[in-house]
Scaffold this motif. Structure first.
Motif, PDB file in Angstrom:
ATOM      1  N   ILE A 143       0.837  -1.209   0.000  1.00  0.00           N
ATOM      2  CA  ILE A 143       0.000   0.000   0.000  1.00  0.00           C
ATOM      3  C   ILE A 143       0.872   1.260   0.000  1.00  0.00           C
ATOM      4  N   VAL A 144       1.910   1.284   0.827  1.00  0.00           N
ATOM      5  CA  VAL A 144       2.795   2.458   0.886  1.00  0.00           C
ATOM      6  C   VAL A 144       3.504   2.658  -0.441  1.00  0.00           C
ATOM      7  N   SER A 145       3.989   1.588  -1.061  1.00  0.00           N
ATOM      8  CA  SER A 145       4.696   1.737  -2.339  1.00  0.00           C
ATOM      9  C   SER A 145       3.763   2.226  -3.440  1.00  0.00           C
ATOM     10  N   VAL A 146       2.522   1.776  -3.449  1.00  0.00           N
ATOM     11  CA  VAL A 146       1.564   2.249  -4.457  1.00  0.00           C
ATOM     12  C   VAL A 146       1.251   3.729  -4.242  1.00  0.00           C
ATOM     13  N   LEU A 147       1.105   4.158  -2.996  1.00  0.00           N
ATOM     14  CA  LEU A 147       0.798   5.559  -2.724  1.00  0.00           C
ATOM     15  C   LEU A 147       1.983   6.487  -2.993  1.00  0.00           C
ATOM     16  N   LEU A 148       3.205   6.002  -2.820  1.00  0.00           N
ATOM     17  CA  LEU A 148       4.389   6.840  -3.055  1.00  0.00           C
ATOM     18  C   LEU A 148       4.836   6.861  -4.513  1.00  0.00           C
ATOM     19  N   MET A 149       4.352   5.942  -5.315  1.00  0.00           N
ATOM     20  CA  MET A 149       4.822   5.836  -6.690  1.00  0.00           C
ATOM     21  C   MET A 149       4.638   7.119  -7.500  1.00  0.00           C
ATOM     22  N   PRO A 150       3.507   7.813  -7.448  1.00  0.00           N
ATOM     23  CA  PRO A 150       3.389   9.061  -8.233  1.00  0.00           C
ATOM     24  C   PRO A 150       4.405  10.121  -7.831  1.00  0.00           C
ATOM     25  N   THR A 151       4.788  10.152  -6.561  1.00  0.00           N
ATOM     26  CA  THR A 151       5.741  11.150  -6.095  1.00  0.00           C
ATOM     27  C   THR A 151       7.166  10.790  -6.492  1.00  0.00           C
ATOM     28  N   LEU A 152       7.489   9.511  -6.458  1.00  0.00           N
ATOM     29  CA  LEU A 152       8.856   9.082  -6.712  1.00  0.00           C
ATOM     30  C   LEU A 152       9.143   8.706  -8.162  1.00  0.00           C
ATOM     31  N   ALA A 153       8.119   8.648  -8.987  1.00  0.00           N
ATOM     32  CA  ALA A 153       8.318   8.242 -10.384  1.00  0.00           C
ATOM     33  C   ALA A 153       9.137   9.303 -11.128  1.00  0.00           C
ATOM     34  N   PRO A 154      10.177   8.890 -11.859  1.00  0.00           N
ATOM     35  CA  PRO A 154      10.994   9.876 -12.550  1.00  0.00           C
ATOM     36  C   PRO A 154      10.297  10.489 -13.765  1.00  0.00           C
ATOM     37  N   ARG A 155       9.339   9.807 -14.352  1.00  0.00           N
ATOM     38  CA  ARG A 155       8.638  10.328 -15.530  1.00  0.00           C
ATOM     39  C   ARG A 155       7.193  10.659 -15.162  1.00  0.00           C
ATOM     40  N   ASP A 156       7.027  11.545 -14.194  1.00  0.00           N
ATOM     41  CA  ASP A 156       5.683  11.954 -13.816  1.00  0.00           C
ATOM     42  C   ASP A 156       5.109  12.886 -14.881  1.00  0.00           C
ATOM     43  N   ALA A 157       3.882  13.339 -14.682  1.00  0.00           N
ATOM     44  CA  ALA A 157       3.216  14.167 -15.686  1.00  0.00           C
ATOM     45  C   ALA A 157       3.958  15.475 -15.931  1.00  0.00           C
ATOM     46  N   TYR A 158       4.550  16.054 -14.900  1.00  0.00           N
ATOM     47  CA  TYR A 158       5.296  17.306 -15.073  1.00  0.00           C
ATOM     48  C   TYR A 158       6.523  17.076 -15.956  1.00  0.00           C
ATOM     49  N   ALA A 159       7.270  16.006 -15.710  1.00  0.00           N
ATOM     50  CA  ALA A 159       8.460  15.700 -16.518  1.00  0.00           C
ATOM     51  C   ALA A 159       8.074  15.365 -17.958  1.00  0.00           C
ATOM     52  N   ARG A 160       6.976  14.644 -18.143  1.00  0.00           N
ATOM     53  CA  ARG A 160       6.528  14.319 -19.492  1.00  0.00           C
ATOM     54  C   ARG A 160       6.089  15.580 -20.239  1.00  0.00           C
ATOM     55  N   THR A 161       5.452  16.504 -19.523  1.00  0.00           N
ATOM     56  CA  THR A 161       5.018  17.754 -20.139  1.00  0.00           C
ATOM     57  C   THR A 161       6.217  18.581 -20.571  1.00  0.00           C
ATOM     58  N   LEU A 162       7.227  18.695 -19.695  1.00  0.00           N
ATOM     59  CA  LEU A 162       8.426  19.437 -20.058  1.00  0.00           C
ATOM     60  C   LEU A 162       9.129  18.801 -21.253  1.00  0.00           C
ATOM     61  N   ALA A 163       9.141  17.474 -21.307  1.00  0.00           N
ATOM     62  CA  ALA A 163       9.764  16.793 -22.441  1.00  0.00           C
ATOM     63  C   ALA A 163       9.001  17.069 -23.731  1.00  0.00           C
ATOM     64  N   ALA A 164       7.682  17.222 -23.633  1.00  0.00           N
ATOM     65  CA  ALA A 164       6.861  17.440 -24.828  1.00  0.00           C
ATOM     66  C   ALA A 164       6.950  18.874 -25.341  1.00  0.00           C
ATOM     67  N   VAL A 165       7.133  19.857 -24.442  1.00  0.00           N
ATOM     68  CA  VAL A 165       7.083  21.260 -24.865  1.00  0.00           C
ATOM     69  C   VAL A 165       8.431  21.963 -24.807  1.00  0.00           C
TER      70      VAL A 165
END
Length: 196
Positions: A28-50
């Motif tokens: 449960i803890v690993s699933v909840l922390l995954m969005p925070t610790l993921a290296p390719r989160d939505a912000y990083a993907r957005t920066l890569a796209a624009v």
């Protein structure tokens, strides 16, 4: 003849239950922390796209399999993003709304959390006008405009960096060009905070 459970089974039962409990907590803890610790989160993907230092709204490319800059995109939408950094000033997002064509804006913090969303239904007099700032900038804006009535929606961002995702619906595939035109009418611009 009745079979008796070995006494050893009862000796290991608490250990087995504790192991299952710890494994469940770790999962449960690993699933909840995954969005925070993921290296390719939505912000990083957005920066890569624009790109690293975009100004204004940048239209995202049309959707293609395995080439989506953001997850779970719908091909019926024309999409664009405004990346912001509040340490350089507040952000103003304005868009015309005609009431017939669906336009949605979602505001994402650096950790990929959505902290606000709005559609064209919330437009005032046919216009969406939103100012984003941090707490200090919003306090300065509020104190500078105590007398004047508020003309825009003011959002306090939870982090200095983030992005605004703008989506314009194409009701039919032939309407995609019109949806892209609506997307181009959205303006994202930096606003200097008022001087004390």
């Amino acid at each position: 003849m009745r079979l008796a459970l070995p006494d050893r089974f009862f000796d290991y039962l608490p250990w087995a239950a504790a192991t299952l409990l710890v494994a469940g907590i770790v999962h449960i803890v690993s699933v909840l922390l995954m969005p925070t610790l993921a290296p390719r989160d939505a912000y990083a993907r957005t920066l890569a796209a624009v790109g690293d230092a975009p100004t204004g709204l940048v239209a995202l490319p049309p959707m293609a399999p395995d080439a989506e800059p953001l997850p779970f995109e719908d091909p019926a939408f024309a999409e664009g993003v405004c990346v912001y950094d509040l340490s350089k000033g507040m952000l103003r997002v304005t868009a015309p709304a005609d009431g017939e064509d669906y336009l949605a804006l979602s505001f994402h913090a650096r950790g990929s959390r959505i902290y606000h969303a709005i559609t064209d239904r919330a437009a005032i007099k046919g216009k969406i006008d939103i100012v984003i700032g941090d707490e200090r900038q919003m306090d300065a804006l509020q104190s500078a405009s105590d007398e004047a009535p508020q003309q825009e929606v003011r959002l306090t961002a939870p982090s200095k960096r983030g992005f605004v995702l703008v989506r314009s619906l194409a009701k039919r595939p032939s309407d995609m060009a019109r949806a892209r035109e609506r997307l181009a009418s959205v303006i994202c611009e930096r606003v200097d905070p008022p001087k004390d």
